[in-house]
Structure formats: structure tokens, C-alpha cells
Design a protein around this motif. Structure first.
Motif, short mmCIF file in Angstrom:
data_model
loop_
_atom_site.label_atom_id
_atom_site.label_comp_id
_atom_site.label_asym_id
_atom_site.label_seq_id
_atom_site.Cartn_x
_atom_site.Cartn_y
_atom_site.Cartn_z
N THR A 18 -5.07 15.29 8.58
CA THR A 18 -4.35 15.67 6.97
C THR A 18 -2.54 15.21 7.58
N MET A 24 0.60 -1.47 0.01
CA MET A 24 0.09 0.11 0.03
C MET A 24 0.97 1.52 -0.40
N GLY A 25 1.92 1.42 -1.02
CA GLY A 25 2.41 2.90 -1.04
C GLY A 25 1.96 3.81 -1.64
N PHE A 48 -4.60 3.65 -4.64
CA PHE A 48 -5.22 3.83 -3.14
C PHE A 48 -3.76 5.47 -2.44
N THR A 52 -1.62 5.03 6.81
CA THR A 52 -1.76 4.29 7.89
C THR A 52 -0.94 4.73 8.73
N VAL A 53 0.90 5.03 9.28
CA VAL A 53 1.94 5.10 9.55
C VAL A 53 1.85 6.28 9.59
N SER A 66 6.24 5.66 3.20
CA SER A 66 5.73 5.05 1.42
C SER A 66 4.18 4.93 2.65
N SER A 67 4.69 3.74 3.56
CA SER A 67 3.18 3.58 5.18
C SER A 67 2.55 4.77 4.95
N GLN A 119 2.24 5.83 19.62
CA GLN A 119 0.94 5.35 19.21
C GLN A 119 0.86 3.84 19.92
N ARG A 142 -4.94 9.34 -2.27
CA ARG A 142 -5.52 9.60 -0.69
C ARG A 142 -4.54 11.37 -0.86
N ASP A 145 -4.87 9.72 13.69
CA ASP A 145 -5.54 9.18 13.33
C ASP A 145 -6.10 9.50 11.62
N PRO A 146 -5.29 8.81 10.60
CA PRO A 146 -5.36 8.51 9.32
C PRO A 146 -7.04 9.27 8.41
N ALA A 147 -7.87 8.19 9.25
CA ALA A 147 -9.29 8.78 8.92
C ALA A 147 -10.23 10.74 9.27
N GLN A 148 -8.83 11.59 10.14
CA GLN A 148 -9.13 12.64 10.33
C GLN A 148 -8.21 13.53 10.10
#
Lengths: 141, 321
Positions: free
Chosen positions: A111, A1-2, A8, A68-69, A64-65, A96, A12, A106-109
Motif C-alpha cells: 500500500t 484506469m485512473g 477500480f 500499477t505504477v 493516476s496510474s 522496475q 482501491r 508490487d501492487p498486490a501486496q
């Protein structure tokens, strides 16, 4: 998932991160905007911040991650050593833990611009600490 | 049925044992990077003599002993290691259902991205610190992602007692919240629930003609009067009292037996003041997709070569001149 080599990751960047950076740069003084550059499999944000009296040069690395990271931010301007500074002048920003409650990124909220704002807050704390010896964030010892 | 599982820790091995014994399971791919350590012995299936061996290999042997007919592929890798991205993608596309039994947030988000890209359903189990209870979540294509669920629960549910302040003067030191271990019994309860929910998802897939129906429609509409209704509230709630608990669901109409009625299931195992006011109580949550989620919300973007060109243009615009 680079980040730079998968659909993906590219989506993003194009739909979330790039618009956030462009909004940050809009109307900002020259020299204080964010520039984005590919470095290997990572994307590096270069910018300057002036939280109080001093100007600091920084870079935030989206590995690259990412997302997520969490991103890694380091200060390029030499700083006095403090307990919140990790190797290579990397800021201690995103603890973390093993649970939602114990994790801060939190990658969902968030940037990458949130990471820039967090760096600004860290530097503001650094300047207070530099003058008083106390780190002002209430949750940190 | 092909099961893709990440994590074979003290909870993951219980889930694997219970799910892999199901006769519908014919193949297991297991991703686990860690080695079996002395401190694992107290809560794990494996004997002290296994200390020092890879958990993935131990778990694969366990499955083969109990289900010799099942094909097991142990993968010793970290799910967030992007150099394995293509391998993980291939397994995600090949599997029928995913099981996430990891205890760190980046790996949960990574598994979510993997399974959502592949369009496959998956489940996640989480034992709360101290073993006071735990969560089981199920995710389907088109439903909320882990980011939606995590953000919703962070806002609306108190699931842990307040942790001590982090000590930034010792960034490499012990993190306090990890020093409250759960008992083997509490891990086994939550892991067993996780296995049961996973088997429920398997049954949904296994129904004739139901393979694509798992994510075909908005799967978990908020239920009026149930915990899903807390999502519109600004207050942060503890799952205490009757208002947080969804009443027992009515028997499903004929032909709708497998339609899920919750996305997240919380099961309490202890009374904790300010967190849980009763032990052994289930709560169901129907978490909706978040319109503002940065992970799964739909945003128009080009595809294929056009995506590459658009990204190159954007990076050239924002790069050093």
C-alpha cells in the motif's frame, strides 16, 4: 484506469489505501501523521519522518496510474546531494525491471504506507551515509 | 472472435501470427507503443528495412498479408497511460480474449486490471532472462489475478539465476538483467506455447453454450501432490525433481474437455544450477486466489454515487484542515 476517476481506482483508495493511512495515523504524534490531498489527477501524501536525528518533510505522489505504477516520493527538506537521489529530490526507491524478480513494487501486496516505510528506511540510510560516506543497504553499491 | 493483444515485440509477433491465423479470429486490436529499432532485427520477423517504423503498424500489415479478412486496429499507445483508459476499456469489453506479450511488470498489472474489469479471459507469456525457459499463464474471470500468481511464484519458485546487485550510483544506467538476451529460438518456443494456450482458451469460449463458463466456477483448485501444493509450504522451491512436477493429467471425462487444469505453465529450455535441473521439461502450477491480495480480494465497498461520497468523506477526513 485512473485512480480518482474510475470505480477500480476509487475502490482501491477506499478499501485499501485509506484504511492503511488511518491505521498509520492512529496514535501517532501530531505533525507526524499523513495527510491526503488531491492534486490534479494524483493523490499526494504529505508527512514528516524522523528516522534518526533529523526531521524531514516529504510527499508521496500516487499518480493516476497508481497502483500499477509505483508511487513517487520526494523529500521537501533540502538534502546533501547523493547518488540515490534523483531529480527534484525524488528518492530512488522502486527499481522496475522487466521481470518479477527484477521489480520491487508490487501492487498486490504493497500500500502507499509501505512507500512511507520505504522512505523512512531510505532516510535512515541517508543519515548513515551522511556521517560515514557508506550507503548501508547491502544490496546497493 | 475478437482478440485484444498488447505487445508486438519479438515474442508478441509470434503469438499474434499463430493466433491470428486461426479461422475463428475475425478481429484483432493491437496495442504497442514502440518503434522497430536496429537491435530488434536479430529476434524479429520484420526486415532491417522496417527499422524506424512503428511496430503496431508493421504487425498490422503482417496480419493483413496473411489474413486479409481480419479487421486489425493498431493502437500506438502505452497500456499504463491512463489518458487512453476509456479506449482500452471499450476494447476490453468488446474483445473475446486477451493476449499479453509485454516485458514490464506495470503493463502486466494494467492489462490484468483491464481484463478483470471487463470480465474476459486472457493469457500471458514470459520468457525468462537468458532464454533459459519461460512461463505461460492463463487468467479467467473469478480466478487468481496476476498479483496472486506473481506473489505465489515469487515465494515458491526460483525462476532465474540471482541477478547482480543493482547499481544505485547510476540510476539511469543499464540494468544488468536486461543485458542477458534470449535467443530467437527460445522466444519462439515460449511464444508458440503461449499461442497454443490462447487457442485453447478460444476453443473453450467457442464451445456452444460455453461462453460464460470460462469463469463460472473456481477454475483452478490446487491439485493434491502437484505444484499447487507448494503454496502451503514456507520453503522456497526450485522446480527441480519429481515433487515439483504435476503428473500428466488423466484424460478429462466426457464433456469436460476444455476445463483448464493449470493457471501457469513453466517450460524449461536449459539446465541452470540451482534453478532448473533439466531442460525441455514442463511444470504445471494451479495457483489459487490469494485471500490477502490487494488487487482482487473481495472487499465490501459502496458503488456508484455512494462510492464517490464515501471517498470524498474519507479524503476530507484525512486532508489538510
Amino acid at each position: 484506469m485512473g485512480l480518482l476517476d474510475t470505480e477500480f481506482g476509487k475502490r482501491r483508495l477506499l478499501t485499501v489505501e485509506v484504511p492503511a493511512v488511518e491505521a498509520y495515523n492512529r496514535g501517532r504524534d501530531p505533525g507526524f501523521g499523513i495527510t491526503l490531498n488531491r492534486v490534479g489527477g494524483a493523490l499526494v501524501l504529505s508527512y514528516q519522518l524522523k528516522p534518526c536525528h533529523n526531521v524531514y518533510r516529504l510527499e508521496t505522489r500516487l499518480l493516476s496510474s497508481y497502483p500499477t505504477v509505483p508511487p513517487e516520493t520526494r523529500v521537501l527538506t533540502p538534502l546533501k546531494h547523493c547518488a540515490h537521489l534523483l531529480e527534484g529530490q525524488t528518492m530512488c526507491l522502486w527499481r522496475q525491471g522487466s521481470t518479477r524478480a527484477a521489480s520491487r513494487w508490487d501492487p498486490a501486496q504493497f500500500t502507499c504506507v509501505f512507500a512511507v516505510q520505504a522512505a523512512w528506511r531510505w532516510l535512515a540510510c541517508y543519515e548513515v551515509w551522511h556521517e560515514t560516506g557508506e550507503w548501508p543497504l547491502p544490496e546497493a553499491k | 472472435m475478437h482478440l485484444l493483444q498488447v505487445g508486438a515485440g519479438s515474442g508478441g509477433i509470434v503469438v499474434l501470427d499463430l493466433v491470428a491465423r486461426d479461422p475463428r479470429v475475425t478481429r484483432v486490436t493491437l496495442v504497442e507503443p514502440d518503434t522497430y529499432k536496429p537491435h530488434n532485427v536479430y529476434r524479429h520477423q520484420f526486415p532491417p528495412a522496417a527499422v524506424g517504423r512503428l511496430k503496431a503498424e508493421l504487425a498490422a500489415e503482417w496480419v493483413r498479408e496473411h489474413r486479409p479478412d481480419v479487421i486489425v486496429d493498431p493502437i500506438v499507445a502505452d497500456l499504463t497511460d491512463t489518458t487512453w483508459g476509456d479506449v482500452f476499456q471499450d476494447f476490453a469489453h468488446a474483445c473475446d480474449v486477451g493476449v499479453c506479450a509485454v516485458d514490464n511488470e506495470p503493463a502486466k498489472f494494467a492489462f490484468d486490471a483491464l481484463m478483470r474489469t471487463a470480465g474476459k479471459p486472457w493469457t500471458l507469456g514470459e520468457v525468462l532472462s537468458g532464454g533459459i525457459g519461460g512461463w505461460v499463464h492463463r487468467f479467467v474471470p473469478g480466478g487468481p489475478c496476476y498479483g496472486c500468481v506473481a506473489a505465489h511464484l515469487r515465494r515458491n519458485v526460483t525462476e532465474e539465476a540471482p541477478a547482480p546487485a543493482p547499481d544505485y550510483s547510476a540510476p539511469g544506467g543499464v540494468v544488468a538483467e536486461t543485458t542477458v538476451p534470449a535467443s530467437r529460438a527460445s522466444i519462439a518456443v515460449i511464444a508458440s506455447l503461449h499461442a497454443a494456450v490462447t487457442l485453447d482458451v478460444l476453443a473453450t469460449i467457442h464451445q456452444p453454450g460455453a461462453n460464460q463458463s470460462v469463469g463460472a466456477s473456481p477454475p483452478f483448485p490446487p491439485r493434491e501432490g502437484g505444484p499447487g501444493g507448494l503454496g502451503g509450504s514456507a520453503r522456497r522451491s526450485t522446480p527441480t525433481g519429481a515433487d515439483a512436477a504435476t503428473p500428466p493429467p488423466a484424460p478429462p471425462p466426457e464433456g469436460e474437455g476444455s476445463k483448464p487444469d493449470f493457471s501457469s505453465l513453466l517450460f524449461t529450455l536449459a539446465v541452470v544450477p540451482g534453478v532448473f535441473d533439466a531442460a525441455y521439461r514442463p511444470y504445471r502450477f494451479a495457483v489459487p486466489r490469494a485471500a490477502a491480495c490487494l488487487v482482487c480480494a473481495a472487499r465490501p465497498a459502496p458503488t456508484g454515487e455512494e462510492l464517490d461520497v464515501a471517498l470524498d468523506d474519507a479524503l476530507a477526513r484525512l486532508g489538510d484542515n
